[in-house]
Each structure stands twice: as structure tokens, then as C-alpha cells.
Design a protein around this motif. Structure first.
Motif, mmCIF file in Angstrom:
data_model
loop_
_atom_site.group_PDB
_atom_site.id
_atom_site.type_symbol
_atom_site.label_atom_id
_atom_site.label_comp_id
_atom_site.label_asym_id
_atom_site.label_seq_id
_atom_site.Cartn_x
_atom_site.Cartn_y
_atom_site.Cartn_z
ATOM 1 N N SER A 1 0.812 -1.106 -0.151
ATOM 2 C CA SER A 1 0.087 -0.050 0.037
ATOM 3 C C SER A 1 0.658 1.258 0.058
ATOM 4 C CB SER A 1 -0.991 0.098 1.333
ATOM 5 O OG SER A 1 -1.470 -1.324 1.399
ATOM 6 N N ASP A 2 0.154 2.086 -0.401
ATOM 7 C CA ASP A 2 0.559 3.580 -0.148
ATOM 8 C C ASP A 2 -0.022 4.091 1.062
ATOM 9 O OD1 ASP A 2 1.921 3.915 -2.932
ATOM 10 O OD2 ASP A 2 0.093 4.344 -3.821
ATOM 11 N N ARG A 3 -1.132 3.822 1.231
ATOM 12 C CA ARG A 3 -2.022 4.107 2.503
ATOM 13 C C ARG A 3 -2.811 2.939 2.828
ATOM 14 N NH1 ARG A 3 -5.523 9.145 2.507
ATOM 15 N NH2 ARG A 3 -6.360 8.230 0.747
ATOM 16 N N VAL A 4 -2.643 2.941 4.407
ATOM 17 C CA VAL A 4 -3.710 1.910 4.846
ATOM 18 C C VAL A 4 -4.780 2.470 5.895
ATOM 19 C CG1 VAL A 4 -3.438 -0.152 6.430
ATOM 20 C CG2 VAL A 4 -1.646 -0.012 4.731
ATOM 21 N N ALA A 5 -5.747 2.179 5.860
ATOM 22 C CA ALA A 5 -6.828 2.428 6.714
ATOM 23 C C ALA A 5 -7.186 1.513 7.568
ATOM 24 C CB ALA A 5 -8.275 3.032 6.022
ATOM 25 N N VAL A 6 -6.904 1.603 8.956
ATOM 26 C CA VAL A 6 -7.253 0.702 9.895
ATOM 27 C C VAL A 6 -8.526 0.783 10.416
ATOM 28 C CG1 VAL A 6 -6.563 -0.430 11.791
ATOM 29 C CG2 VAL A 6 -4.713 0.654 10.702
#
Lengths: 248, 249
Positions: A201-206
């Protein structure tokens, strides 16, 4: 920016008439060209959020705003499911061309696009095979080809490799990175695996459950292009620990 | 040339059985009107086919099977489609359908004769009533068994209802529909012969009744052989078309 998710919620009514909040108020941007991963335990609403982006589920409240025109035709969104969901009576080539057929693209142009996409996912030599003749990993590659063949603005992947063995899964992750580098698609990816999330990922939303919501969003600052070497970096392991902590 | 062991068994087993049958009739001096020896049945079969007297009867029975099967399947497919697509309608009519489905059709046969006369119509109606239900049930099962993700794929691609039905739902339902058609075909054969038992002067069923009531045991046995082979043949036609249509499985 490609999509703004503005204060979206989803409430289901259970059989007993009870209201179940699948997704509490959620706001999220999807950037053009990014690889965004939604990670969280079962019941955190990550699948619901993905299906809302696909237009399969209507939000109970809030809005999903696309940059420019909203997707008018299926050709704007590609979806890769947990299972390949190939049509078993069609050859691999016909399966990949299937979306184009239903959009009314002529046969020759469709074949050309399907063959190019099969080459991209490494299935060039299996165009004439039936789905039952492919291994699990190859079937999922065909499913990815089917989702990419019409060059959608957004590709959604719902735990696409969760049914594969670990070795195949690692290889598929690397191939997905290569495919993405080649086509530059915007991808929203759902997974249970912190390794997959950090690696891809470039960004991870937890996300967290009951009620489902986004707890925090990380920008994964690992070097690109990613490869096996990244997995040896201390920073990679720091991200794994961070994501595990967030999920606890 | 060497024969496959299975092929040898297929020749040897009936030969042994026929041999035992012959031995039994000879050793215990069974009167031929109770159990005719195999050669008497073979002679009778030869007379029926070489003499040509069986063809009108066979044609009559095949005609009823074909008409009953085609009409019953068409009806079963149509109603199955409607009920699979409209669950509200299904809930409304399901109890009545269950009643009709479980009612023994043989008990309805005299009623059909009362309503539709002694001619072809009542025979075809009886056959249709036997074919209809298994095909309808297979169609409903097949159309309902579409995996939820497949249905989501259709929505993602924004398929029109017609595209969804002809390109995805119907082809996925073919295996279940064929299970229904196979049961229906066997039922059609039973229905046709049964209807000829009850009325009329033509058909394999009529020949059986005629043979039974006039103590023509060799003819009766020959008819048992012919109807059994007919049933197998009808079933095999469906198995072959299934293999051809479902070669992707």
C-alpha cells in the motif's frame, strides 16, 4: 483526488427487526493512482465500504462523490472478489473479454484487449483453457485480467488472495505491484493481513468493529518500487508492529 | 484384438442370466404361459420387428413421449422461471403446487380420461403432468443457485436483465435443469405406457395389456424387454445432449 467518501453510514435491519450499524459515519478520500488498503477484523465494515464504492450497496446516509462525472457504466469500476467467479463454460479469453462483450465492444477489438490483458497477468498461453484447468492462483489472475480489461478508473479488490496458499500469495502480491506499475490504476484493497497491507500500500486505513469505523490512516513511507528486499528493512517490520498494535 | 474387461462383462453377464433362465424353465418344466423360455421370447421379438407389426405401436408410444416431454418441459421451464424470479408468487402458489406434485398422477389418470376423452389428448395430458414438476423444480433450483458474487459481478458490469439472464443465469442453471429433464424423460416414458394401458388400441402399453389378458406370455416378456430398452434409449439421448452441452464441466 478521485473519490470523496463524505460522512457515509450503513445500517442494516436484521431479521428480528433490530438495527445493526455496519459502518458508522466515515469520511475518506481516494487519491488518483494510489494503492489504498482497508484492513480490520471481521465485521468492521471494510467489505461494506468497498461495496459502496462499487455502487453495489447504497449508503444509509452520506455521499460518495466522484471527481468529474459519476460512473455511468460498469466500465468505471473493476472488482476482484475473494473467489475468481469466472464463468465456467467460457474459456479464459472469453471470460476476460466478457465485460467488453456486454458493453457492445466489437469482437476483434475485444479479443485484442483481452489478449493484451492476459499477457499482462502472465496467462497468455492459457487463453483457450477452461477455468477448471487452471490452478487457484491462475484463476485469480484471470479474474484480475477481467477487472482490468476495460481500463476502469477504480479497481476494488476484496481479499483477492485470501484463498491462496502462502507462497502463491507472495508471488501474486509481487505480480500485483508489477501490474499496477504498468497500468497505473487506482486500487482499493481489502485484507486481513498486515504483511500484505504494509507491502502493497501507499496508504492503509485501519478499521475497527462494532460499530465499523476507520480508526486511523497511515501513509506507508517504504521505498518504491517494492520488492523482496523491502521485507528485510527494519522500517517494514516497524510498520507490521504498528498495524498489529492498531488492530488490537 | 483384445476386449476390454468391462466389455467382456457386459456380454458375459446377460449371457449367464439368460442361460440360468433357460435352465430353470427346462429343469423344472415351467409351463410357458407362466415363464416362457428365452428362445420363445427371442422368436416373438423377431416376429414383432421383422414382421413389422410393432412399428405402429412403437411410433404411437414415441409420439406421446415426445409430445408430453416437449410440452411438459416447456411448461416446467416457464413456470420455474416465473417462480424463481418472483418469490412472492412462489409463496402464494407453493402449497397448491406441492399438493399437485405429491398427488399420485396414476390416481389422476381416470380423471384425465373423463375430462379429455379416450383419445390422444388425455394420454398427452397425463404424460405432461408427470414431466412438468421435475423440470420446474430443476429450473427453480438452477436459477436460485447462482453464487451471490456472480450476481454482484452482473451488477458491477451493469448487465441488462436480458444479458444477466441469457449470459449468466441460464447457462449456470443448465446442470440443474438437466437433472430435471432426465427425471422428466423417464417419467414421460412411464406416463406414455401407463396411458396406453388405460385406453386405446395402439401403443406398447396397449400391447402389454393385450398380451397379459390373452395369456400371450412370450409377447408380454418381449414387451417388457422393448419398453425397458426404450426407457434406456430415451434416458441416453438426454445424457448425450447433457454431455455435449456441459462439456465445460
Amino acid at each position: 483526488m478521485l473519490i470523496e467518501v463524505q460522512g457515509v453510514t450503513k445500517t442494516f435491519v436484521s431479521r428480528g427487526g433490530e438495527q445493526v450499524v455496519a459502518l458508522a459515519e466515515t469520511t475518506l478520500d481516494v487519491q488518483q493512482g494510489e494503492f489504498l488498503t482497508l484492513i480490520g477484523p471481521s465485521g468492521c465494515g471494510k467489505s461494506t465500504l468497498l461495496r459502496m464504492l462499487a455502487g453495489l450497496v447504497e449508503p444509509t446516509s452520506g455521499r460518495i462523490v466522484w471527481q468529474g462525472t459519476a460512473p455511468a457504466r460498469g466500465s468505471e469500476v473493476g472488482f476482484v472478489f475473494q473467489e475468481p467467479v469466472l464463468l465456467p463454460w467460457l474459456s479464459v479469453l472469453d471470460n476476460v473479454r466478457f465485460p467488453l462483450d456486454t458493453f457492445g465492444v466489437d469482437r476483434r477489438a475485444g479479443d485484442e484487449a483481452a489478449r493484451q490483458t492476459l499477457e499482462l497477468v502472465g496467462l497468455k498461453d492459457f487463453a483457450r483453457a477452461l477455468p477448471k484447468e487452471l490452478s487457484g492462483g491462475m484463476k485469480q489472475r484471470a479474474a484480475i485480467a477481467r477487472a482490468l480489461v476495460y481500463k476502469p478508473r477504480l479497481v476494488l479488490m476484496d481479499e483477492p488472495f485470501s484463498a491462496l496458499d502462502l507462497l502463491t500469495r507472495d508471488r501474486m502480491n509481487d505480480e500485483l505491484l508489477a501490474i499496477r506499475a504498468e497500468v497505473g490504476a487506482t486500487i482499493v484493497f481489502v485484507t486481513h493481513s498486515v504483511e500484505e497491507a504494509a507491502y502493497l500500500s501507499d496508504r492503509v486505513a485501519v478499521m475497527s468493529a462494532r460499530p465499523g469505523q476507520i480508526r486511523t490512516i497511515h501513509t506507508i513511507d517504504l521505498p518504491a518500487p517494492r520488492g523482496e528486499a523491502v521485507k528485510d528493512l527494519p522500517a517494514f517490520h516497524a510498520w507490521l508492529s504498528q498495524l498489529r498494535r492498531d488492530l488490537r | 484384438m483384445s476386449l476390454h474387461p468391462r466389455a467382456i462383462m457386459m456380454l458375459v453377464t446377460p449371457a449367464v442370466l439368460i442361460g440360468l433362465w433357460w435352465l430353470y424353465t427346462v429343469a423344472f418344466a415351467i409351463p410357458p404361459y407362466l415363464l416362457p423360455p428365452p428362445q420363445a421370447v427371442a422368436t416373438e421379438l423377431w416376429r414383432l420387428f421383422a414382421g413389422g407389426s410393432i412399428w405402429p405401436h412403437l411410433g404411437h408410444t414415441l409420439g406421446i413421449i415426445a409430445a408430453g416431454f416437449v410440452l411438459g418441459s416447456a411448461g416446467g421451464l416457464a413456470l420455474g422461471f416465473v417462480l424463481a424470479k418472483l418469490p412472492a408468487v412462489e409463496r402464494l402458489v407453493a402449497p397448491y403446487l406441492l399438493f399437485l406434485q405429491t398427488a399420485p398422477k396414476i390416481a389422476l389418470a381416470p380423471l384425465f380420461i373423463l375430462w379429455f376423452g379416450l383419445g390422444l389428448t388425455s394420454k398427452i395430458v397425463l404424460t405432461v403432468s408427470l414431466v412438468f414438476f421435475p423440470v420446474m423444480v430443476g429450473t427453480i433450483l438452477g436459477l436460485r443457485s447462482l453464487p451471490p458474487m456472480m450476481s454482484e459481478l452482473c451488477s458491477i458490469l451493469r448487465l441488462t436483465p436480458a444479458q444477466r439472464f441469457f449470459r449468466v443465469e441460464l447457462p449456470s442453471a443448465v446442470p440443474e435443469i438437466f437433472s430435471g429433464l432426465k427425471v422428466g424423460a423417464v417419467q414421460a416414458t412411464i406416463g406414455a405406457i401407463l396411458s396406453e394401458w388405460l385406453s386405446g388400441g395402439t401403443g406398447l402399453g396397449y400391447l402389454m395389456v393385450f398380451a397379459g389378458t390373452t395369456y400371450k406370455a412370450p409377447l408380454l416378456f418381449a414387451m417388457v424387454v422393448v419398453t425397458a430398452l426404450l426407457g434406456i434409449a430415451v434416458y441416453q439421448v438426454l445424457v448425450l445432449s447433457e454431455k455435449w452441452l456441459l462439456s465445460w464441466r
